[in-house]
Design an enzyme around this catalytic site. Structure first.
Site, PDB file in Angstrom:
ATOM      1  N   SER A 138      -3.645  -2.452 -15.405  1.00 44.98           N
ATOM      2  CA  SER A 138      -3.259  -3.008 -16.712  1.00 44.98           C
ATOM      3  C   SER A 138      -2.336  -2.046 -17.433  1.00 44.98           C
ATOM      4  O   SER A 138      -2.459  -0.821 -17.279  1.00 44.98           O
ATOM      5  CB  SER A 138      -4.502  -3.256 -17.576  1.00 44.98           C
ATOM      6  OG  SER A 138      -4.133  -3.661 -18.883  1.00 44.98           O
ATOM      7  N   TYR A 151     -12.160   0.107 -21.540  1.00 48.64           N
ATOM      8  CA  TYR A 151     -11.175  -0.658 -20.780  1.00 48.64           C
ATOM      9  C   TYR A 151      -9.946   0.202 -20.471  1.00 48.64           C
ATOM     10  O   TYR A 151      -9.489   0.258 -19.319  1.00 48.64           O
ATOM     11  CB  TYR A 151     -10.766  -1.904 -21.557  1.00 48.64           C
ATOM     12  CG  TYR A 151      -9.865  -2.833 -20.778  1.00 48.64           C
ATOM     13  CD1 TYR A 151     -10.380  -3.599 -19.735  1.00 48.64           C
ATOM     14  CD2 TYR A 151      -8.512  -2.945 -21.068  1.00 48.64           C
ATOM     15  CE1 TYR A 151      -9.560  -4.458 -19.011  1.00 48.64           C
ATOM     16  CE2 TYR A 151      -7.694  -3.794 -20.355  1.00 48.64           C
ATOM     17  CZ  TYR A 151      -8.227  -4.551 -19.325  1.00 48.64           C
ATOM     18  OH  TYR A 151      -7.399  -5.386 -18.596  1.00 48.64           O
TER      19      TYR A 151
END
Length: 256
Positions: A138, A151
């Protein structure tokens, strides 16, 4: 349309994983699909009765279950051409507020789960001197986003792990592809309480990702403007980054 391509995908029951499964099904590939939601996988497989699709219920934190799924896929279909470690979760966390369980879960799924996905295939691919290992990372791994410490940390770890693995597998003819999504329209992003620039539909993302995988690109960001955003964020001095993001909207904590 049928194809000799064999693809193994984790986290295939929704979001990016489901979109990738649909894209490779469109290409006529033989599929091995892994997720915790077995019912969703079987429902997907029923949509393509003309294809060979094997489904496996497993949590990527369970390396024994993943190894069993891999063994069964290889036994049924042979060594896959592409293995996509896609399974991932996102939860808002705050250090000092009792969120350690959520933090560990995100790290285990997003980072350990990736290594556990590749583990049963890497040696066989090396011996065969072919294959492609794909990690879905990501852009969020470029800098630490407030409220998303777990995250961001997990995706930063994934980016670094994939780079290490790429160099390790290179002498054996095995490609390692890192795909770093920006904002993709999925259930994971549906409730984000902040603007999501360049938001891309999952099906369009899957087409572009599959193209990058076919070309064995080392690193690809979709949508492409997020690559520029990521580069700019990486270049921001720490004092400026802190000033800009201190009051940025944050993902709600995963309570309960």
């Amino acid at each position: 349309m049928t194809s000799s391509l064999k693809v193994f995908i984790t986290g295939a029951s929704s979001g990016i994983g489901l979109a990738l499964a649909a894209e490779y099904a469109r290409q006529g590939a033989t599929l091995g699909l892994v997720a915790r939601r077995f019912d969703a996988l079987t429902e997907f497989a029923r949509r393509f009765p003309h294809l060979s699709i094997s489904v496996y219920a497993a949590d990527v934190r369970d390396d024994a279950a993943l190894a069993d799924a891999a063994t069964r896929f290889i036994g049924e279909h042979g060594l896959p051409d592409i293995v996509i470690a896609n399974a991932g979760i996102s939860k808002g966390v705050a250090t000092g507020h009792g969120d350690l369980a959520a933090f560990r879960e995100v790290m285990d799924v997003n980072c350990f789960g990736m290594a556990a996905t590749f583990e049963p295939f890497a040696k066989a691919m090396s011996e065969a001197r072919r294959g492609t290992l794909v990690g879905i990372a990501s852009v969020a791994g470029v800098r630490g986003l407030p409220g998303s410490g777990a995250y961001s940390a997990s995706k930063a770890a994934a980016l670094t792990y994939l780079e290490s693995l790429r160099v390790e597998m290179r002498p054996f003819g095995v490609a390692v592809v890192t795909i770093a999504p920006g904002y993709i329209r999925t259930p994971m992003t549906a409730h984000n309480p902040y603007p999501m620039p360049f938001l891309m539909d999952a099906s369009r993302f899957a087409r572009k990702a599959a193209g990058a995988i076919a070309r064995k690109r080392r690193f690809a960001v979709f949508p492409w403007p997020m690559r520029i955003v990521g580069m700019l964020l990486r270049c921001l001095p720490r004092w400026m980054y802190d000033w800009v993001f201190e009051k940025a909207p944050r993902k709600p904590r995963a309570v309960g």
